[in-house]
Design a protein around this motif. Structure first.
Motif, PDB file in Angstrom:
ATOM      1  N   ALA A  59       0.877  -1.410   0.073  1.00 22.52           N
ATOM      2  CA  ALA A  59       0.183  -0.160  -0.013  1.00 22.52           C
ATOM      3  C   ALA A  59       0.737   1.457  -0.063  1.00 22.52           C
ATOM      4  O   ALA A  59       0.417   2.289  -0.497  1.00 22.52           O
ATOM      5  N   SER A  60       2.096   0.968   0.364  1.00 23.08           N
ATOM      6  CA  SER A  60       2.994   2.377   0.429  1.00 23.08           C
ATOM      7  C   SER A  60       3.531   2.959  -0.937  1.00 23.08           C
ATOM      8  O   SER A  60       3.804   4.132  -0.989  1.00 23.08           O
ATOM      9  N   THR A  61       3.135   1.923  -2.041  1.00 22.27           N
ATOM     10  CA  THR A  61       3.627   2.227  -3.157  1.00 22.27           C
ATOM     11  C   THR A  61       2.404   2.496  -4.146  1.00 22.27           C
ATOM     12  O   THR A  61       2.734   3.532  -5.195  1.00 22.27           O
ATOM     13  N   ASP A  62       1.624   1.712  -3.887  1.00 24.16           N
ATOM     14  CA  ASP A  62       0.362   2.028  -5.006  1.00 24.16           C
ATOM     15  C   ASP A  62      -0.710   2.689  -4.268  1.00 24.16           C
ATOM     16  O   ASP A  62      -1.782   3.029  -5.050  1.00 24.16           O
ATOM     17  N   GLY A  63      -1.056   3.046  -3.073  1.00 24.06           N
ATOM     18  CA  GLY A  63      -1.650   3.870  -2.611  1.00 24.06           C
ATOM     19  C   GLY A  63      -3.080   3.198  -2.423  1.00 24.06           C
ATOM     20  O   GLY A  63      -4.161   3.913  -1.782  1.00 24.06           O
ATOM     21  N   THR A  64      -3.332   2.098  -2.432  1.00 26.41           N
ATOM     22  CA  THR A  64      -4.447   1.230  -2.323  1.00 26.41           C
ATOM     23  C   THR A  64      -4.636   0.596  -0.979  1.00 26.41           C
ATOM     24  O   THR A  64      -3.740   0.433  -0.323  1.00 26.41           O
ATOM     25  N   GLU A  65      -5.673   0.196  -0.542  1.00 29.17           N
ATOM     26  CA  GLU A  65      -5.997  -0.276   0.812  1.00 29.17           C
ATOM     27  C   GLU A  65      -6.407  -1.700   0.476  1.00 29.17           C
ATOM     28  O   GLU A  65      -7.188  -2.168  -0.194  1.00 29.17           O
ATOM     29  N   ASP A  66      -5.823  -2.568   1.519  1.00 31.60           N
ATOM     30  CA  ASP A  66      -6.342  -3.974   1.581  1.00 31.60           C
ATOM     31  C   ASP A  66      -7.645  -4.173   2.097  1.00 31.60           C
ATOM     32  O   ASP A  66      -8.114  -3.089   2.641  1.00 31.60           O
ATOM     33  N   GLY A  67      -8.226  -5.296   1.487  1.00 32.47           N
ATOM     34  CA  GLY A  67      -9.865  -5.429   1.994  1.00 32.47           C
ATOM     35  C   GLY A  67     -10.337  -6.793   1.444  1.00 32.47           C
ATOM     36  O   GLY A  67      -9.550  -7.399   0.809  1.00 32.47           O
ATOM     37  N   PHE A  68     -11.450  -6.881   1.790  1.00 31.23           N
ATOM     38  CA  PHE A  68     -12.047  -8.123   1.228  1.00 31.23           C
ATOM     39  C   PHE A  68     -13.575  -7.846   0.952  1.00 31.23           C
ATOM     40  O   PHE A  68     -14.224  -6.913   1.495  1.00 31.23           O
ATOM     41  N   ASP A  69     -14.144  -8.492   0.120  1.00 35.31           N
ATOM     42  CA  ASP A  69     -15.429  -9.117  -0.176  1.00 35.31           C
ATOM     43  C   ASP A  69     -16.056 -10.317  -0.073  1.00 35.31           C
ATOM     44  O   ASP A  69     -15.129 -10.982  -0.415  1.00 35.31           O
ATOM     45  N   TYR A  70     -17.174 -10.586   0.326  1.00 35.25           N
ATOM     46  CA  TYR A  70     -17.618 -11.762   0.229  1.00 35.25           C
ATOM     47  C   TYR A  70     -19.105 -11.732  -0.266  1.00 35.25           C
ATOM     48  O   TYR A  70     -19.749 -10.962  -0.419  1.00 35.25           O
ATOM     49  N   THR A  71     -19.406 -13.080  -0.919  1.00 36.40           N
ATOM     50  CA  THR A  71     -20.813 -13.423  -1.310  1.00 36.40           C
ATOM     51  C   THR A  71     -21.349 -14.802  -0.882  1.00 36.40           C
ATOM     52  O   THR A  71     -20.395 -15.731  -0.750  1.00 36.40           O
ATOM     53  N   LEU A  72     -22.399 -14.668  -0.285  1.00 34.98           N
ATOM     54  CA  LEU A  72     -23.167 -15.846   0.096  1.00 34.98           C
ATOM     55  C   LEU A  72     -24.287 -16.153  -0.725  1.00 34.98           C
ATOM     56  O   LEU A  72     -25.099 -15.236  -1.036  1.00 34.98           O
ATOM     57  N   SER A  73     -24.607 -17.523  -1.267  1.00 38.17           N
ATOM     58  CA  SER A  73     -25.747 -17.761  -1.864  1.00 38.17           C
ATOM     59  C   SER A  73     -26.411 -19.024  -1.652  1.00 38.17           C
ATOM     60  O   SER A  73     -25.907 -20.017  -1.367  1.00 38.17           O
ATOM     61  N   LEU A  74     -27.731 -19.105  -2.225  1.00 38.26           N
ATOM     62  CA  LEU A  74     -28.542 -20.138  -2.108  1.00 38.26           C
ATOM     63  C   LEU A  74     -29.277 -20.377  -3.345  1.00 38.26           C
ATOM     64  O   LEU A  74     -30.129 -19.723  -3.481  1.00 38.26           O
ATOM     65  N   THR A  75     -28.870 -21.180  -4.142  1.00 33.64           N
ATOM     66  CA  THR A  75     -29.555 -21.675  -5.444  1.00 33.64           C
ATOM     67  C   THR A  75     -30.210 -22.761  -6.013  1.00 33.64           C
ATOM     68  O   THR A  75     -29.800 -23.691  -5.377  1.00 33.64           O
ATOM     69  N   SER A  76     -31.199 -22.639  -6.642  1.00 31.76           N
ATOM     70  CA  SER A  76     -31.832 -24.095  -7.489  1.00 31.76           C
ATOM     71  C   SER A  76     -31.583 -23.893  -8.803  1.00 31.76           C
ATOM     72  O   SER A  76     -31.013 -22.751  -9.275  1.00 31.76           O
ATOM     73  N   GLU A  77     -32.161 -24.640  -9.719  1.00 29.86           N
ATOM     74  CA  GLU A  77     -32.017 -24.358 -11.292  1.00 29.86           C
ATOM     75  C   GLU A  77     -32.920 -23.438 -11.523  1.00 29.86           C
ATOM     76  O   GLU A  77     -32.671 -22.894 -12.654  1.00 29.86           O
ATOM     77  N   THR A  78     -33.810 -22.703 -10.800  1.00 30.07           N
ATOM     78  CA  THR A  78     -34.763 -21.632 -11.401  1.00 30.07           C
ATOM     79  C   THR A  78     -34.701 -20.532 -10.391  1.00 30.07           C
ATOM     80  O   THR A  78     -35.563 -19.621 -10.841  1.00 30.07           O
ATOM     81  N   ALA A  79     -34.166 -20.648  -9.268  1.00 32.44           N
ATOM     82  CA  ALA A  79     -34.048 -19.441  -8.325  1.00 32.44           C
ATOM     83  C   ALA A  79     -32.847 -19.274  -7.396  1.00 32.44           C
ATOM     84  O   ALA A  79     -32.078 -20.357  -7.556  1.00 32.44           O
ATOM     85  N   GLY A  80     -32.649 -18.026  -7.132  1.00 29.41           N
ATOM     86  CA  GLY A  80     -31.439 -17.943  -6.281  1.00 29.41           C
ATOM     87  C   GLY A  80     -31.699 -16.739  -5.182  1.00 29.41           C
ATOM     88  O   GLY A  80     -32.280 -15.819  -5.365  1.00 29.41           O
ATOM     89  N   MET A  81     -30.790 -16.759  -4.291  1.00 28.59           N
ATOM     90  CA  MET A  81     -30.621 -15.667  -3.219  1.00 28.59           C
ATOM     91  C   MET A  81     -29.158 -15.454  -3.034  1.00 28.59           C
ATOM     92  O   MET A  81     -28.575 -16.346  -2.707  1.00 28.59           O
ATOM     93  N   TYR A  82     -28.899 -14.319  -3.137  1.00 29.55           N
ATOM     94  CA  TYR A  82     -27.510 -13.812  -3.003  1.00 29.55           C
ATOM     95  C   TYR A  82     -27.505 -12.637  -2.071  1.00 29.55           C
ATOM     96  O   TYR A  82     -28.443 -11.977  -1.862  1.00 29.55           O
TER      97      TYR A  82
END
Length: 375
Positions: free
Chosen positions: A88-111
């Motif tokens: 981060a000292s050279t590129d100016g960006t911050e470390d971080g994380f993202d996450y996704t949880l899902s529950l899906t079937s053949e015709t539907a899904g929740m994210y």
């Protein structure tokens, strides 16, 4: 902290479900890069923190995926994306994380988590339309559901927290977003809607600082079909909060190795928008010429690439617009095999129009030498 605990709890719950069934999939993928850029001031334009790399820089992104098929036919999955694990000292960006949880079937899904808004997923514009500025998820916590019945698919989403966690009340749903797409023979119909945000009980407004969120009621209707070899789309969008609307038509037609695309958008506010793009691709050569009139500002771009062979590809581009210095770039890449690549580029953007993402390859200002890896 609330988001971290929620993500951890959900991952543990999914892991338990997977263990009970025994059908578990775990994967790890990622990208890494190491490079050097000699542009420290953006060609004499002040550069904000995180806007460009300075000197030596590195980056490491890791995606961990978990999936389990439950005994009722549903698929439970989770992904954890660890971003910007570089210096981060050279590129100016911050470390971080993202996450996704899902529950899906053949015709539907929740994210839940780092997922797109419904209207963002479904909307199909007809050129450069000013009134169709549907919000795009960029660090927000999103809850989205989707279902498909026959030729009709529907999605609905809400924002649970903004990108800065300024407004995270847990059970508060914000900016309803709806997207619907239906196919009737050779005709595709798309409808999208989003509502404006409300204020928190203490009067706090939803954080839109990342620039990808539009705090407005927006509706859009789009129809597309193919006729005589041409792809045609008509679209209408209305921003009722701003009191503006856009009506557009876009046509794409192949002419041998050239694909010609043209659009015209009638705007209720400001000038009308129109543009033409000619894309040529034949063997090792690819060239694109783009002309746009965006609210009275003329923009022209000529970009191309040539596959030299033996893993070497050359790139060049020239871009210009009214009231701004011209931008240009030259670059070359060499495929090192097994997902590794060497990039050497030089780009100039004196007025900082593209913010270190110049041309189709998103090249950095100045001279860049970079080695990247996919694993």
């Amino acid at each position: 902290m609330t988001r971290i605990l929620l993500a951890s709890t959900a991952l543990i719950a999914l892991a338990g479900a997977a263990a009970a069934e025994g059908h578990t999939g775990i994967s790890f993928t990622g990208t890494a890069s190491l490079g050097f850029n000699d542009d420290t001031t953006g060609n004499n334009v002040a550069v904000s923190a995180g806007d460009n790399n300075v000197g030596f820089y590195s980056d490491l992104d890791i995606v961990a995926g978990f999936a389990a098929e439950l005994d009722n036919g549903l698929m439970a999955a989770a992904s954890l994306n660890l971003d910007n694990l570089g210096d981060a000292s050279t590129d100016g960006t911050e470390d971080g994380f993202d996450y996704t949880l899902s529950l899906t079937s053949e015709t539907a899904g929740m994210y839940y988590g780092d997922t797109s808004f419904a209207a963002q997923n479904v909307w199909a514009s007809a050129g450069d339309m000013e009134a169709d500025g549907f919000s795009e998820a960029d660090g927000e916590v999103v809850l989205r559901g989707e279902a498909a019945f026959g030729g009709v698919s529907t999605q609905i989403s809400y924002a649970l927290a903004d990108s800065a966690d300024v407004k995270n009340t847990g059970d508060q749903l914000e900016q309803l977003s709806i997207g619907m797409s239906a196919d009737f023979g050779g005709v595709n119909v798309v409808a999208a809607y989003q509502e404006a945000f409300s204020l928190a009980a203490d009067g706090t407004a939803y954080n839109t600082a990342n620039g990808d969120i539009t705090d407005a009621d927006i509706f859009g209707l789009s129809v597309g079909t193919s006729f005589g070899g041409a792809d045609i789309r008509l679209a209408y969008a209305e921003n009722s909060t701003a009191g503006t609307d856009s009506t557009g038509i876009k046509v794409a037609y192949p002419l041998g190795p050239v694909t010609a695309t043209a659009y015209f958008v009638a705007e209720s506010a400001g000038g009308d928008n129109y543009g033409v793009n000619l894309a040529y691709e034949n063997g090792p050569v690819a060239v694109a010429l783009d002309y746009q009139d965006d609210q009275g500002v003329t923009k022209i771009g000529l970009e191309g690439s040539y596959d030299v062979g033996n893993g070497i590809t050359a790139y060049a581009g020239y871009l210009t617009q009214d009231a701004a210095e011209d931008r240009f770039y030259v670059a070359g890449s060499y495929d090192l095999g097994s997902g590794a690549e060497l990039l050497i580029s030089y780009a100039d953007d004196s007025d900082d129009i593209d913010e270190d993402e110049i041309g189709a390859g998103d090249y950095q200002r100045g001279t860049t030498v970079e080695v990247s890896f996919d694993f």
